[in-house]
Design a protein around this motif. Structure first.
Motif, short mmCIF file in Angstrom:
data_model
loop_
_atom_site.label_atom_id
_atom_site.label_comp_id
_atom_site.label_asym_id
_atom_site.label_seq_id
_atom_site.Cartn_x
_atom_site.Cartn_y
_atom_site.Cartn_z
N ILE A 299 0.85 -1.19 0.00
CA ILE A 299 0.00 0.00 0.00
C ILE A 299 0.89 1.24 0.00
N LYS B 64 -3.24 5.74 5.08
CA LYS B 64 -2.66 4.49 4.59
C LYS B 64 -2.86 3.37 5.60
N ARG B 65 -2.63 3.68 6.88
CA ARG B 65 -2.78 2.66 7.92
C ARG B 65 -4.24 2.24 8.10
N ARG C 179 -4.95 -0.04 5.27
CA ARG C 179 -4.26 -1.30 5.59
C ARG C 179 -5.09 -2.16 6.52
N ASN D 31 -6.52 -5.57 5.09
CA ASN D 31 -5.83 -6.73 5.66
C ASN D 31 -6.79 -7.63 6.43
N TRP E 24 3.58 0.43 2.97
CA TRP E 24 3.44 -0.65 3.95
C TRP E 24 3.25 -1.93 3.16
N CYS F 4 0.88 -11.72 7.33
CA CYS F 4 0.59 -10.30 7.54
C CYS F 4 0.60 -9.89 9.01
N ASP G 133 5.03 -7.04 10.07
CA ASP G 133 5.06 -5.80 9.29
C ASP G 133 6.46 -5.65 8.69
#
Length: 201
Positions: A42, A55-56, A59, A63, A147, A156, A159
């Protein structure tokens, strides 16, 4: 007889302190990624805090969904087929995440076998740069820090992005890593020689 016992003691010390003795008990701080693996990468729009936070968020949502998909899969062929068939769902998840945050931003969700990844360094283990099979989610211009993790086999929970970028580490190379390990081994050998001399002096 005394010399035999001293020799045995010295050999025991050598086995205990040399690197191969340490490695047998040490838990590795990395995971080897199989040749047949599917990654998730990402890219944030930029390195601004708000873009990295977004972004997180993406994620976490993506995820959580994909982890459930691949949990029971046992072959990479099945993983490929499933991921390709459900890419529209991932696009929807990304869009919903942006909408929930009130952010209007372009994004793409692609699946390809030639997604570029940077080199990452973990301790003395290098994950080399290259083209890998992956889902690539690009937010905005995709110019921010990335990431990434391994979707299949499911890794996953690690990290991989937290490693040190080789570019950021002033071009740390595999040769430099090997040189550092050799220096450490020489120091240990010097220590063993000192012990040996003290026993037989």
């Amino acid at each position: 007889m005394k010399n035999s016992w001293l020799l045995l003691l010295s050999l025991s010390i050598i086995v205990a302190v040399l690197p191969w003795g340490q490695q047998s008990n040490a838990q590795p701080e990395f995971r080897v990624i199989p040749d047949e693996a599917i990654r998730l990468r990402i890219l944030a729009d930029s390195n601004d805090e708000k873009d990295q936070t977004l972004k997180r968020m993406v994620r976490d949502e993506v995820n959580a969904e994909i982890t459930e998909w691949v949990a029971e899969l046992t072959s990479i062929e099945a993983a490929r087929e499933l991921i390709q068939s459900r890419l529209p769902e991932l696009q929807e998840i990304v869009g919903q995440t942006l909408e929930k945050e009130g952010i209007q931003q372009d994004y793409t969700v692609d699946y390809d076998s030639t997604v570029q990844f940077p080199t990452k360094l973990y301790g003395s283990f290098v994950y080399p740069a290259g083209e890998y099979e992956a889902i690539l989610i690009t937010l905005g211009e995709g110019k921010g820090d990335n990431w990434w993790c391994v979707l299949f086999p499911p890794l996953c929970f690690l990290d991989f992005s937290n490693g040190t970028s080789v570019a950021e580490a002033e071009e740390v190379t595999e040769e430099e890593v090997e040189e550092e390990e050799e220096e450490e081994e020489e120091e240990v050998q010097f220590f063993v020689v000192k012990i040996w001399e003290s026993i037989f002096s």
